[in-house]
Design a protein around this motif. Sequence first.
Motif, PDB file in Angstrom:
ATOM      1  N   ILE A  77      -6.612  -3.845  -5.993  1.00 12.82           N
ATOM      2  CA  ILE A  77      -5.534  -3.970  -5.010  1.00 12.82           C
ATOM      3  C   ILE A  77      -4.214  -4.142  -5.754  1.00 12.82           C
ATOM      4  O   ILE A  77      -4.086  -5.036  -6.602  1.00 12.82           O
ATOM      5  N   ASP A  78      -3.238  -3.294  -5.477  1.00  9.20           N
ATOM      6  CA  ASP A  78      -1.928  -3.426  -6.125  1.00  9.20           C
ATOM      7  C   ASP A  78      -1.357  -4.823  -5.913  1.00  9.20           C
ATOM      8  O   ASP A  78      -1.420  -5.372  -4.802  1.00  9.20           O
ATOM      9  N   ASP A  79      -0.789  -5.375  -6.976  1.00  7.17           N
ATOM     10  CA  ASP A  79      -0.238  -6.731  -6.891  1.00  7.17           C
ATOM     11  C   ASP A  79       1.051  -6.801  -6.080  1.00  7.17           C
ATOM     12  O   ASP A  79       1.420  -7.862  -5.581  1.00  7.17           O
ATOM     13  N   ASP A  80       1.755  -5.666  -5.959  1.00  3.96           N
ATOM     14  CA  ASP A  80       3.078  -5.700  -5.338  1.00  3.96           C
ATOM     15  C   ASP A  80       3.075  -5.144  -3.903  1.00  3.96           C
ATOM     16  O   ASP A  80       4.082  -4.627  -3.437  1.00  3.96           O
ATOM     17  N   LEU A  81       1.944  -5.264  -3.220  1.00  3.75           N
ATOM     18  CA  LEU A  81       1.911  -4.801  -1.835  1.00  3.75           C
ATOM     19  C   LEU A  81       2.827  -5.677  -0.979  1.00  3.75           C
ATOM     20  O   LEU A  81       2.754  -6.903  -1.035  1.00  3.75           O
ATOM     21  N   PRO A  82       3.681  -5.053  -0.169  1.00  3.79           N
ATOM     22  CA  PRO A  82       4.598  -5.845   0.668  1.00  3.79           C
ATOM     23  C   PRO A  82       3.915  -6.376   1.921  1.00  3.79           C
ATOM     24  O   PRO A  82       2.789  -5.970   2.259  1.00  3.79           O
ATOM     25  N   ILE A  83       4.590  -7.277   2.602  1.00  3.37           N
ATOM     26  CA  ILE A  83       4.128  -7.744   3.914  1.00  3.37           C
ATOM     27  C   ILE A  83       4.350  -6.605   4.908  1.00  3.37           C
ATOM     28  O   ILE A  83       5.415  -5.990   4.938  1.00  3.37           O
ATOM     29  N   VAL A  84       3.330  -6.314   5.720  1.00  3.64           N
ATOM     30  CA  VAL A  84       3.420  -5.173   6.641  1.00  3.64           C
ATOM     31  C   VAL A  84       3.017  -5.573   8.061  1.00  3.64           C
ATOM     32  O   VAL A  84       2.394  -6.615   8.276  1.00  3.64           O
ATOM     33  N   GLN A  85       3.391  -4.718   9.012  1.00  4.15           N
ATOM     34  CA  GLN A  85       2.915  -4.854  10.386  1.00  4.15           C
ATOM     35  C   GLN A  85       1.611  -4.065  10.495  1.00  4.15           C
ATOM     36  O   GLN A  85       1.598  -2.850  10.344  1.00  4.15           O
ATOM     37  N   LEU A  86       0.507  -4.749  10.756  1.00  7.67           N
ATOM     38  CA  LEU A  86      -0.803  -4.102  10.737  1.00  7.67           C
ATOM     39  C   LEU A  86      -1.762  -4.828  11.669  1.00  7.67           C
ATOM     40  O   LEU A  86      -1.760  -6.062  11.743  1.00  7.67           O
ATOM     41  N   VAL A  99     -17.214  -0.104   3.263  1.00  8.27           N
ATOM     42  CA  VAL A  99     -17.824  -0.803   2.129  1.00  8.27           C
ATOM     43  C   VAL A  99     -19.324  -0.992   2.364  1.00  8.27           C
ATOM     44  O   VAL A  99     -20.143  -0.766   1.465  1.00  8.27           O
ATOM     45  N   SER A 100     -19.690  -1.396   3.579  1.00  7.23           N
ATOM     46  CA  SER A 100     -21.114  -1.566   3.899  1.00  7.23           C
ATOM     47  C   SER A 100     -21.872  -0.261   3.731  1.00  7.23           C
ATOM     48  O   SER A 100     -22.991  -0.230   3.200  1.00  7.23           O
ATOM     49  N   ASN A 101     -21.254   0.821   4.191  1.00  6.09           N
ATOM     50  CA  ASN A 101     -21.872   2.134   4.074  1.00  6.09           C
ATOM     51  C   ASN A 101     -22.067   2.516   2.606  1.00  6.09           C
ATOM     52  O   ASN A 101     -23.121   3.024   2.198  1.00  6.09           O
ATOM     53  N   ALA A 102     -21.023   2.281   1.809  1.00  2.23           N
ATOM     54  CA  ALA A 102     -21.088   2.624   0.385  1.00  2.23           C
ATOM     55  C   ALA A 102     -22.197   1.840  -0.322  1.00  2.23           C
ATOM     56  O   ALA A 102     -22.955   2.397  -1.128  1.00  2.23           O
ATOM     57  N   ILE A 103     -22.297   0.564  -0.021  1.00  2.00           N
ATOM     58  CA  ILE A 103     -23.328  -0.277  -0.644  1.00  2.00           C
ATOM     59  C   ILE A 103     -24.716   0.219  -0.247  1.00  2.00           C
ATOM     60  O   ILE A 103     -25.630   0.307  -1.080  1.00  2.00           O
ATOM     61  N   LYS A 104     -24.874   0.556   1.025  1.00  2.00           N
ATOM     62  CA  LYS A 104     -26.186   0.994   1.529  1.00  2.00           C
ATOM     63  C   LYS A 104     -26.691   2.228   0.792  1.00  2.00           C
ATOM     64  O   LYS A 104     -27.884   2.335   0.481  1.00  2.00           O
ATOM     65  N   PHE A 105     -25.785   3.158   0.481  1.00  2.00           N
ATOM     66  CA  PHE A 105     -26.203   4.420  -0.124  1.00  2.00           C
ATOM     67  C   PHE A 105     -26.013   4.465  -1.633  1.00  2.00           C
ATOM     68  O   PHE A 105     -26.049   5.532  -2.240  1.00  2.00           O
ATOM     69  N   THR A 106     -25.782   3.305  -2.254  1.00  2.00           N
ATOM     70  CA  THR A 106     -25.618   3.235  -3.712  1.00  2.00           C
ATOM     71  C   THR A 106     -26.711   2.356  -4.304  1.00  2.00           C
ATOM     72  O   THR A 106     -26.797   1.163  -3.988  1.00  2.00           O
ATOM     73  N   ASP A 107     -27.546   2.937  -5.155  1.00  2.00           N
ATOM     74  CA  ASP A 107     -28.645   2.197  -5.768  1.00  2.00           C
ATOM     75  C   ASP A 107     -28.369   1.825  -7.221  1.00  2.00           C
ATOM     76  O   ASP A 107     -29.056   0.972  -7.787  1.00  2.00           O
ATOM     77  N   GLU A 108     -27.383   2.456  -7.825  1.00  2.00           N
ATOM     78  CA  GLU A 108     -26.986   2.078  -9.180  1.00  2.00           C
ATOM     79  C   GLU A 108     -25.518   2.428  -9.387  1.00  2.00           C
ATOM     80  O   GLU A 108     -24.975   3.334  -8.745  1.00  2.00           O
ATOM     81  N   GLY A 109     -24.864   1.669 -10.249  1.00  4.20           N
ATOM     82  CA  GLY A 109     -23.435   1.921 -10.491  1.00  4.20           C
ATOM     83  C   GLY A 109     -22.558   0.919  -9.768  1.00  4.20           C
ATOM     84  O   GLY A 109     -22.752  -0.291  -9.888  1.00  4.20           O
ATOM     85  N   SER A 110     -21.609   1.429  -8.960  1.00  7.55           N
ATOM     86  CA  SER A 110     -20.619   0.518  -8.382  1.00  7.55           C
ATOM     87  C   SER A 110     -20.046   1.045  -7.072  1.00  7.55           C
ATOM     88  O   SER A 110     -20.161   2.225  -6.744  1.00  7.55           O
ATOM     89  N   VAL A 111     -19.424   0.124  -6.360  1.00 11.77           N
ATOM     90  CA  VAL A 111     -18.620   0.432  -5.176  1.00 11.77           C
ATOM     91  C   VAL A 111     -17.232  -0.149  -5.434  1.00 11.77           C
ATOM     92  O   VAL A 111     -17.108  -1.301  -5.870  1.00 11.77           O
ATOM     93  N   THR A 112     -16.196   0.636  -5.180  1.00  7.02           N
ATOM     94  CA  THR A 112     -14.824   0.197  -5.459  1.00  7.02           C
ATOM     95  C   THR A 112     -13.959   0.313  -4.224  1.00  7.02           C
ATOM     96  O   THR A 112     -13.946   1.357  -3.557  1.00  7.02           O
ATOM     97  N   LEU A 113     -13.259  -0.770  -3.904  1.00  5.17           N
ATOM     98  CA  LEU A 113     -12.239  -0.741  -2.849  1.00  5.17           C
ATOM     99  C   LEU A 113     -10.885  -0.729  -3.535  1.00  5.17           C
ATOM    100  O   LEU A 113     -10.552  -1.636  -4.290  1.00  5.17           O
ATOM    101  N   ARG A 114     -10.113   0.316  -3.256  1.00  2.00           N
ATOM    102  CA  ARG A 114      -8.815   0.476  -3.911  1.00  2.00           C
ATOM    103  C   ARG A 114      -7.716   0.609  -2.855  1.00  2.00           C
ATOM    104  O   ARG A 114      -7.827   1.425  -1.934  1.00  2.00           O
ATOM    105  N   ILE A 115      -6.682  -0.210  -2.951  1.00  2.00           N
ATOM    106  CA  ILE A 115      -5.527  -0.095  -2.065  1.00  2.00           C
ATOM    107  C   ILE A 115      -4.280  -0.014  -2.935  1.00  2.00           C
ATOM    108  O   ILE A 115      -3.975  -0.943  -3.691  1.00  2.00           O
ATOM    109  N   THR A 116      -3.563   1.112  -2.849  1.00  6.49           N
ATOM    110  CA  THR A 116      -2.397   1.332  -3.697  1.00  6.49           C
ATOM    111  C   THR A 116      -1.179   1.709  -2.860  1.00  6.49           C
ATOM    112  O   THR A 116      -1.298   2.303  -1.794  1.00  6.49           O
TER     113      THR A 116
END
Length: 348
Positions: A77-86, A99-116
């Motif tokens: 997650i970018d450190d400089d994310l501003p405050i937003v209306q969401l 994320v739940s879907n990614a974990i379910k279908f991943t048996d080896e390796g990793s799952v990454t959540l990226r917000i930029t």
Amino acid sequence: MGDSNPRQDQVQNIEALNYSGKILLNLLNNVLDFSKMESTTITLDPIPTNIMLAVKQIKKIHEPSCLRKGITLELEIDDDLPIVQLDIVRFNQVINNLVSNAIKFTDEGSVTLRITKLNETTDTVLLHTEIKDTGIGIAQDQHEKVWQAFTQASTSTNRLYGGTGLGLPIVKSIVEAMGSQVKIDSEPGVGSSFNFDLQLKLASNDELEQATKKKEHDLKGKRILLVEDNQINVMVGRQILEKANLVVDVAYDGQEAVNKVRENNYDAVLMDIQMPIMDGYTASKEIRKFNTVTPIMALSASVFMEVKSKIIESGMNGFIFKPFEPEDLLDKIEDAMQSNIPANVVAN
């Protein structure tokens, strides 16, 4: 539990438990409402939001599942994310589904959540959100199929991994309501990436502080009727209301609510929608035949305009979304009591 002076080491676990409950309840509510998604529009409730803080529980919630499978969950997650209306409730719903879907279908390796942050102006910011995994992947000719309700990429996928096939259609509906589209980049045996861009209005730190600031409520001695047929909801609702020094009466169906309002004076009524014997819409219409003054607030899990319109048409003054924060509930109750807005006018 969070209001019962927990030890410091218990606070994070309580927050995680609370967040997990919200995820589960939101999933259930969306599933129950899914049949209406094709014909009605999801409405959003954007508030000043610190995204970094809002998603901080993601790893704590999902990491146990990753540990059991021997995979890792990474947050970028970018450190400089501003405050937003969401609408953070719906945003988190999307993230947790993906994320739940990614974990379910991943048996080896990793799952990454990226917000930029892609771009920022004086008024808006463009954010890119991606959930990437090293799972089984999806064949190119199956990409469109995954957005269809009650289906998965293949029958073997459903047999091996289970699930309702509703997660991605729900994600699609919410992201489109936010003015964007979810894109898929996936290859069998390599993994998948689900990503979308959101153009959001900026909010200030003062707005965030104001939105999250605990308000002092002056509700002592006010009498309220809680109309709810679910015993657990009654127990939780009563605890919240009585802690705010409200005098609480309970009706377990719409007909009982009509009788109680006819026989007693209440400062406000909290009306569930779906109940046996008489539902909340009908009960409100009956009450309005002899009482047009007492504010009636609907307790609704639906985000659809169709339901909101029905709430107002039935004579209620406004609505409170379930699940709700105790502070939000008390704010709405106090606003309703202090307002002179008559029935049939939206108070949201």
